[in-house]
Design a protein around this motif. Structure first.
Motif, PDB file in Angstrom:
ATOM      1  N   ARG A  27       0.815  -1.212   0.000  1.00  0.00           N
ATOM      2  CA  ARG A  27       0.000   0.000   0.000  1.00  0.00           C
ATOM      3  C   ARG A  27       0.855   1.271   0.000  1.00  0.00           C
ATOM      4  N   GLU A  71      -8.854  12.142   1.233  1.00  0.00           N
ATOM      5  CA  GLU A  71      -9.820  11.283   0.549  1.00  0.00           C
ATOM      6  C   GLU A  71      -9.121  10.285  -0.356  1.00  0.00           C
ATOM      7  N   ASN A  73      -6.566   8.327  -0.231  1.00  0.00           N
ATOM      8  CA  ASN A  73      -6.228   6.996   0.271  1.00  0.00           C
ATOM      9  C   ASN A  73      -7.451   6.091   0.352  1.00  0.00           C
ATOM     10  N   LYS A  74      -8.600   6.678   0.684  1.00  0.00           N
ATOM     11  CA  LYS A  74      -9.845   5.905   0.737  1.00  0.00           C
ATOM     12  C   LYS A  74     -10.182   5.378  -0.659  1.00  0.00           C
ATOM     13  N   HIS A  75     -10.029   6.239  -1.673  1.00  0.00           N
ATOM     14  CA  HIS A  75     -10.308   5.815  -3.049  1.00  0.00           C
ATOM     15  C   HIS A  75      -9.314   4.764  -3.508  1.00  0.00           C
ATOM     16  N   ALA A  77      -7.760   2.595  -1.712  1.00  0.00           N
ATOM     17  CA  ALA A  77      -8.035   1.330  -1.024  1.00  0.00           C
ATOM     18  C   ALA A  77      -9.081   0.504  -1.777  1.00  0.00           C
ATOM     19  N   GLN A  78     -10.031   1.179  -2.406  1.00  0.00           N
ATOM     20  CA  GLN A  78     -11.080   0.458  -3.136  1.00  0.00           C
ATOM     21  C   GLN A  78     -10.545  -0.184  -4.414  1.00  0.00           C
TER      22      GLN A  78
END
Length: 81
Positions: A27, A71, A73-75, A77-78
């Motif tokens: 990651r 935001e 990192n959230k995107h 992750a998906q």
């Protein structure tokens, strides 16, 4: 010992693969490659450096024209599995 979550190699989606390559990556590597891409393509908003202005490749990952770095990192992750 077992690799922690940041070191565990994850497979990027096709959309994210267009930015970071298709090989499984930890990651942290993914995030740093995305930042390299953002800087290389000058995609930070000059008025607000925390904002990332998506080009065509990043729009497929983020699903919108701009995201904040928080935001992002959230995107990302998906798009990792």
């Amino acid at each position: 010992g077992k690799a922690n979550a940041l070191q565990q190699p994850l497979k990027p989606s096709e959309e994210l693969g267009a930015v970071v390559g298709t090989e499984p990556l930890p990651r942290g590597e993914v995030v740093s490659k995305v930042w390299d891409y953002i800087k290389a393509n000058n995609l930070q908003n000059p008025e607000d450096r925390r904002e990332i202005l998506a080009d065509d490749k990043l729009r497929k990952v983020f699903g919108k024209d701009k995201v904040t770095m928080f935001e992002m990192n959230k995107h990302l992750a998906q798009h990792l599995s």
